[in-house]
Design an enzyme around this catalytic site. Structure first.
Site, PDB file in Angstrom:
ATOM      1  N   ALA A 134       3.549  -6.141  -9.163  1.00  0.00           N
ATOM      2  CA  ALA A 134       2.490  -5.188  -8.830  1.00  0.00           C
ATOM      3  C   ALA A 134       1.214  -5.573  -9.554  1.00  0.00           C
ATOM      4  O   ALA A 134       1.245  -5.926 -10.730  1.00  0.00           O
ATOM      5  CB  ALA A 134       2.903  -3.791  -9.254  1.00  0.00           C
ATOM      6  N   GLY A 157       0.793  -1.215   0.000  1.00  0.00           N
ATOM      7  CA  GLY A 157       0.000   0.000   0.000  1.00  0.00           C
ATOM      8  C   GLY A 157       0.830   1.271   0.000  1.00  0.00           C
ATOM      9  O   GLY A 157       0.280   2.357  -0.093  1.00  0.00           O
ATOM     10  N   SER A 186       6.057 -10.513  -5.091  1.00  0.00           N
ATOM     11  CA  SER A 186       4.976 -10.411  -6.076  1.00  0.00           C
ATOM     12  C   SER A 186       5.294  -9.354  -7.115  1.00  0.00           C
ATOM     13  O   SER A 186       6.148  -8.499  -6.934  1.00  0.00           O
ATOM     14  CB  SER A 186       3.670 -10.080  -5.366  1.00  0.00           C
ATOM     15  OG  SER A 186       3.840  -8.911  -4.610  1.00  0.00           O
ATOM     16  N   ASP A 219      -9.844  -7.822   0.779  1.00  0.00           N
ATOM     17  CA  ASP A 219      -8.613  -8.385   1.291  1.00  0.00           C
ATOM     18  C   ASP A 219      -9.036  -8.974   2.624  1.00  0.00           C
ATOM     19  O   ASP A 219      -8.712  -8.453   3.684  1.00  0.00           O
ATOM     20  CB  ASP A 219      -7.600  -7.248   1.461  1.00  0.00           C
ATOM     21  CG  ASP A 219      -6.174  -7.774   1.388  1.00  0.00           C
ATOM     22  OD1 ASP A 219      -6.006  -8.989   1.249  1.00  0.00           O
ATOM     23  OD2 ASP A 219      -5.243  -6.968   1.494  1.00  0.00           O
ATOM     24  N   THR A 279       8.188  -6.011  -5.765  1.00  0.00           N
ATOM     25  CA  THR A 279       9.607  -6.346  -5.651  1.00  0.00           C
ATOM     26  C   THR A 279      10.072  -7.182  -6.843  1.00  0.00           C
ATOM     27  O   THR A 279      11.182  -7.008  -7.339  1.00  0.00           O
ATOM     28  CB  THR A 279       9.875  -7.072  -4.319  1.00  0.00           C
ATOM     29  OG1 THR A 279       9.548  -6.175  -3.252  1.00  0.00           O
ATOM     30  CG2 THR A 279      11.335  -7.470  -4.194  1.00  0.00           C
TER      31      THR A 279
END
Lengths: 512, 512
Positions: A197, A169, A195, A257, A204
């Site tokens: 984006a 976030g 992961s 989420d 990353t």
């Protein structure tokens, strides 16, 4: 009924029937059929789609996974029957009706998710029901274990194996590129899967891809980590906790989420890569995933409890998530900024400080430093150049160019400045606006696209001075991003007009 | 990004992108893109699917509805951008979080369902959230009105227009074929749309199809009803309350029948065909959709209230749903049985009685008979042959053979008897077992497939006497049905062994 097989190259399980054939079999979209290969007796039960025209009557379109597992051939006849739904459907119904699921029930659902034994509608029902009724800690534990058990796992001969995770976030959060080499330089194993984006400007994995390939199998991740001490790869290419990826695909369009699933997701991935020590970065901020300190503390306690149940030692770092980390957003810009820190730069302070603080926690947990002394050790490793040397080793083992320097990594060739609209002080920076601009400029896929911020909160600016530079690999995208940058104005300067309506209402109000 | 258009003949909205192109645009499965036809400026926002191979990089597969509405051509370039989700997603999220939806919110969601503006995942989330949190009567009313408004409607110049609906779950319920001609013969308009069986052995549309075509547009239904006084058609071919069909598709695999949505569904379809008087048949039984009388009364009150809100006069008939209606199950068998009643047969009693009772209620509501005298009028119309004459008129206007007689309609040529396993009395008949057997025999698609029951509850049978005859159009299906008939034994004879386990446990228990 016998139907002629036609391979349909869709990369999942299932089959496509002509509407008339479906009707003859007595099934409709979402029902299941069993497809039998009479040549070898192999069969699979799959959820069907129907079409009025894509497949001729008398034929059956068989998707790739099913085509492979039944060893059918194009033009061959297959026997097709109506088939009954798996027991998981009852379990999903139970959760819809507010029931608590047992370990066996959750195991079966997760296994059916991975094997694609349940359809998208059924999976969605499970995810939504779990979101609405919630999962208690027992259910979260079962879910986590089932996610680990239904995918590949890494196992290291020596411990400790350390991992970190940021729940996300916050834009510009390139700390992993600094933390991983620091920890590995201290002798810890760090098999870092990360992961790409989805809604951000660079995960990353998108960043690391600037330096080296990031797609490896679980076995390769293990081998490379044994050799180099650490890797930074894309988790999506491994088969680690694959159920989680499918659940996230359903949550994504609805922007949910669900707490229990999110905690299970994070811990399952750490457990599966063989970690026994985990630091979780929980950024708190108005536009971050967690808005208040209270909420962050509750989430931290849940991570810690779930970790204990799975024999993982978990600590959480609650961090400042209102502003970007460092001054850059977008792959090349972020990677250059992180490399520069590894090469000895003391700035940006926010990036150095956050990286060292989180590294310090991990070093203390792993017994490399006494309580309270981890950050100093991390600083020593960084400043001595050991972290840079380790990063080169990581780049090399993943097949990248280890001799690369920060100065070699350039942003996109197209760039434009966003000028301050008035004299004043920077009073706020809006993360979501920055991310939108970086994405419009092409990030994360155009590696040169992104933003360099020139102003921090509290900076004094004169009208016309540059607030930020937007970079792009493509002229049109730069224009789009610049337009949006002027419209969104994510950096607020005191004294500037915050909003302007079509009427004179705002100005009239001010005169009152 | 510009992509080359390739028409993909899937009959809905949407587009298929190569994974790499999706990544470049910054979207994943379930995200939305806007496809613009630069030649005419027409555009559509659609949910995408991605593929690693079905579509080449640089191309975009455009599904039929989108292909048509944008007037794109094969091989043409289309402009493709990431697009934002519709406001309905927020409404769905609100229902997931337990909120009450406003009229505008429900209108928007229903409209997006019909236009396929929301994806399957999103639609499923709406249905599951509505199931779990429920819909209050205001929300049910909004949903009903929105379903009517987003589809075709019929409007008749003369009133009353009468309709009936059975909420289902009872096999052999061919009463519509008797009720509709009775009501039309009394001078009432009855534009009856009905369903095909999904889980049953024959819906009214499957039965009527034995006599005449059943697929017509809403305009044709209106025109035929004006001429003949009544029709019996398949609702799925009209565009009446299309949102309902999509919602049912999602509920179907999960076997849910959310109360609020079910009531809205029934009333919306009646309202849309222009009915102002509606009788609803609620069968109550262990294996019917409604298990207890209390539940049936509650449901009836809800139907009546919703009817009032939409200016429909609704009455409910709570009927006996433990046993099949009549002696036959399966299209040809049921149609012959119903025609025989129209031709003057007084049996089976259960079929004649139920048909007359429900016809009587409608005749009273429509003012054709005084309270308490409707059933007698219905009987008069049936016995005088007026109902049979009207049925011939209905068959003729739908394009069938009006001269057909019950004796012309024969069951399948393959048949087998299921013998009583012991001497005794019939103590129970299991509806679901009967439906399973009829479906295995080929019903509802093989019109000759089905069951004729020889025993009723309380009948005395000797071992070896036939309990039922199973018919099929196909020898293999007959074998499958017979095997299952012997295994399920849906007609229980007192004194027979109810169950048999692999061990001797049952017999040992009996010796205690």
């Amino acid at each position: 009924m016998n139907l002629l097989v036609q391979h349909v190259d869709v990369s999942n399980r299932g089959a496509l029937l002509h509407k008339s054939d479906a009707r003859s079999i007595g099934v409709i979209d979402g029902d299941r059929i069993r497809i039998v290969n009479p040549a070898n007796g192999k069969s699979e039960s799959v959820v069907i789609d129907t079409t009025p025209s894509l497949i001729e009557e008398g034929h059956i379109g068989v998707y790739s996974l099913t085509f492979g597992s039944t060893e059918l051939e194009n033009g061959q006849e297959a026997e097709v029957f109506e088939s009954i739904p798996p027991a998981s459907i009852k379990t999903i119904k139970k959760k819809m009706d507010g029931g608590k699921l047992s370990k066996d029930e959750i195991n079966e659902v997760v296994s059916d998710i991975v094997l694609e034994n349940i359809s998208l509608t059924e999976l969605t029902a499970f995810v939504i029901a779990s979101y609405i009724h919630g999962l208690d800690m027992d259910e979260v534990e079962y879910l986590t274990r089932a996610m680990v058990d239904t995918g590949d796992s890494l196992e290291f001969s020596t411990k400790p194996v350390v991992d970190k995770h940021s729940i996300g976030g916050v834009p510009g959060n390139k700390i992993t590129l600094i933390i991983v080499p620091i920890l590995a330089a201290a002798g810890l194993k760090v098999p870092k899967t990360s992961s790409r984006a989805i809604t951000g400007a660079g995960g990353t994995a998108d960043l690391m891809e600037v330096l080296a390939p990031v797609e490896f199998s679980a076995a390769q991740v293990q081998e490379m980590t044994e050799k180099a001490g650490a890797v930074i790869v894309w988790g999506g290419a491994t088969n680690v906790a694959p159920a989680d990826d499918r659940i996230i695909n359903v949550e994504y369009p609805l922007k949910i989420d669900a707490r229990g699933q999110m905690i299970a997701s994070v811990i399952a991935k750490k457990k599966a890569v063989g970690a026994d020590i985990v630091v979780i970065d929980i950024p708190v901020g108005k536009e971050a995933k967690v808005a208040t300190l209270q909420e962050a503390r509750k989430l931290a306690r849940e991570f810690i409890e779930l970790g204990e149940r799975l024999e993982l030692e978990v600590e959480c770092a609650i961090t400042f998530g209102d502003l970007p980390v460092g001054r850059t957003i977008g792959p090349n810009l972020e990677v250059a900024e992180a490399l520069r820190v590894l090469e000895g730069s003391k700035s940006p302070g926010s990036l150095v400080q956050k990286s060292l603080a989180i590294s310090g926690i991990a070093l203390e947990m792993a017994g490399k430093a006494a309580r309270g002394e981890g950050e100093a050790l991390a600083k020593e490793i960084l400043e001595s150049g050991q972290a840079l040397a380790k990063m080169k080793e990581i780049i090399a083992i993943q097949g990248g160019n280890a001799e690369i320097k920060a100065e070699d990594i350039q942003p996109g060739v197209y760039s434009a400045e966003v000028p301050a609209p008035a004299d004043g002080y920077v009073i706020d920076i809006k993360n979501r606006g920055l991310i939108t601009i970086a994405r419009l400029a092409g990030a994360p896929n155009d590696k040169g696209a992104g933003i360099r911020l020139h102003a921090k909160r509290g900076s004094q600016l004169r009208k016309g001075e540059s607030i930020m530079t937007i970079y792009a690999d493509n002229e049109q995208k730069l224009k789009n991003a610049l337009e949006e940058g002027r419209r969104l104005m994510p950096v607020l300067v005191e004294g500037m007009l915050i909003d302007r309506l079509p009427s004179d209402a705002v100005r009239l109000n001010r005169m009152d």
